[in-house]
Design a protein around this motif. Structure first.
Motif, PDB file in Angstrom:
ATOM      1  N   ALA A 114      11.624  18.380 -33.604  1.00 10.97           N
ATOM      2  CA  ALA A 114      10.832  18.606 -35.252  1.00 10.97           C
ATOM      3  C   ALA A 114      11.408  19.381 -35.895  1.00 10.97           C
ATOM      4  O   ALA A 114      11.615  19.400 -36.891  1.00 10.97           O
ATOM      5  CB  ALA A 114       9.547  17.771 -35.328  1.00 10.97           C
ATOM      6  N   ARG A 136      14.733  19.469 -36.808  1.00  8.97           N
ATOM      7  CA  ARG A 136      15.523  18.614 -38.146  1.00  8.97           C
ATOM      8  C   ARG A 136      14.969  19.012 -39.117  1.00  8.97           C
ATOM      9  O   ARG A 136      15.760  18.935 -40.658  1.00  8.97           O
ATOM     10  CB  ARG A 136      14.366  17.282 -37.561  1.00  8.97           C
ATOM     11  CG  ARG A 136      15.156  16.328 -37.052  1.00  8.97           C
ATOM     12  CD  ARG A 136      14.427  14.499 -36.898  1.00  8.97           C
ATOM     13  NE  ARG A 136      12.704  14.740 -36.578  1.00  8.97           N
ATOM     14  CZ  ARG A 136      12.834  14.579 -34.963  1.00  8.97           C
ATOM     15  NH1 ARG A 136      13.807  14.157 -34.413  1.00  8.97           N
ATOM     16  NH2 ARG A 136      11.502  14.583 -34.915  1.00  8.97           N
ATOM     17  N   GLN A 137      13.532  19.865 -39.253  1.00 11.46           N
ATOM     18  CA  GLN A 137      13.026  20.636 -40.707  1.00 11.46           C
ATOM     19  C   GLN A 137      14.722  22.032 -40.668  1.00 11.46           C
ATOM     20  O   GLN A 137      14.687  21.713 -42.067  1.00 11.46           O
ATOM     21  CB  GLN A 137      11.807  21.129 -40.053  1.00 11.46           C
ATOM     22  CG  GLN A 137      10.806  20.479 -40.047  1.00 11.46           C
ATOM     23  CD  GLN A 137       9.536  20.490 -39.415  1.00 11.46           C
ATOM     24  OE1 GLN A 137       9.320  21.744 -38.980  1.00 11.46           O
ATOM     25  NE2 GLN A 137       8.466  20.574 -39.880  1.00 11.46           N
ATOM     26  N   ARG A 138      14.577  22.432 -40.000  1.00  6.18           N
ATOM     27  CA  ARG A 138      15.676  23.184 -39.835  1.00  6.18           C
ATOM     28  C   ARG A 138      17.097  22.526 -40.837  1.00  6.18           C
ATOM     29  O   ARG A 138      17.776  23.283 -41.799  1.00  6.18           O
ATOM     30  CB  ARG A 138      15.449  24.337 -38.775  1.00  6.18           C
ATOM     31  CG  ARG A 138      16.781  25.805 -39.367  1.00  6.18           C
ATOM     32  CD  ARG A 138      16.029  26.641 -39.275  1.00  6.18           C
ATOM     33  NE  ARG A 138      17.135  27.806 -39.951  1.00  6.18           N
ATOM     34  CZ  ARG A 138      17.244  28.716 -39.925  1.00  6.18           C
ATOM     35  NH1 ARG A 138      15.783  29.157 -40.243  1.00  6.18           N
ATOM     36  NH2 ARG A 138      17.691  30.176 -40.447  1.00  6.18           N
ATOM     37  N   ARG A 184      16.414  21.792 -44.306  1.00  2.00           N
ATOM     38  CA  ARG A 184      16.138  23.215 -44.854  1.00  2.00           C
ATOM     39  C   ARG A 184      18.200  23.594 -45.134  1.00  2.00           C
ATOM     40  O   ARG A 184      18.040  24.114 -46.276  1.00  2.00           O
ATOM     41  CB  ARG A 184      15.848  24.310 -44.147  1.00  2.00           C
ATOM     42  CG  ARG A 184      14.499  24.831 -44.645  1.00  2.00           C
ATOM     43  CD  ARG A 184      13.274  25.526 -44.750  1.00  2.00           C
ATOM     44  NE  ARG A 184      13.606  24.794 -42.888  1.00  2.00           N
ATOM     45  CZ  ARG A 184      12.826  25.682 -42.001  1.00  2.00           C
ATOM     46  NH1 ARG A 184      12.801  26.735 -42.218  1.00  2.00           N
ATOM     47  NH2 ARG A 184      12.094  25.744 -40.721  1.00  2.00           N
TER      48      ARG A 184
END
Length: 85
Positions: free
Chosen positions: A70, A73-75, A78
Motif C-alpha cells: 500500500a 502504491r501511494q508513493r 504521488r
C-alpha cells in the motif's frame, strides 16, 4: 621500532611500549587487519560483539506485506500526479 619473537607455538609477546600505546592489558584481544598493501595492522578489540547488544532499537511493530504494498502504491501515485502537473 619494537620487535617481538615468534615462539614455536606461533605466539608472540607484544613489547610493553606497544601494549601501553594501544592501551592493552592482560586478556585483551587484538585483530590483525590485512591492508591493501599486504601489510598487517594490529587493532585492539575494545568491545565484544555481545557488548553491542541493544545499541539499535527494535522496530515497535512489524510491518505487513500488505502495508508495504500500500505504501509503495501511494508513493507511486504521488509521483505520477506530480509528473502531470
Amino acid at each position: 621500532m619494537s620487535t617481538a619473537t615468534l615462539t614455536s607455538k606461533g605466539q608472540i609477546t607484544l613489547p610493553k611500549q606497544v601494549r601501553d600505546q594501544l592501551g592493552l592489558s592482560s586478556g585483551d584481544r587484538v585483530d590483525f587487519v590485512l591492508g591493501a598493501n599486504g601489510a598487517y595492522t594490529l587493532v585492539p578489540v575494545k568491545r565484544s560483539v555481545s557488548a553491542l547488544k541493544g545499541i539499535i532499537k527494535r522496530p515497535g511493530k512489524a510491518v505487513s506485506l500488505a502495508a508495504m504494498d500500500a505504501a509503495i502504491r501511494q508513493r507511486a501515485a504521488r509521483k505520477i500526479r506530480a509528473g502531470r502537473k
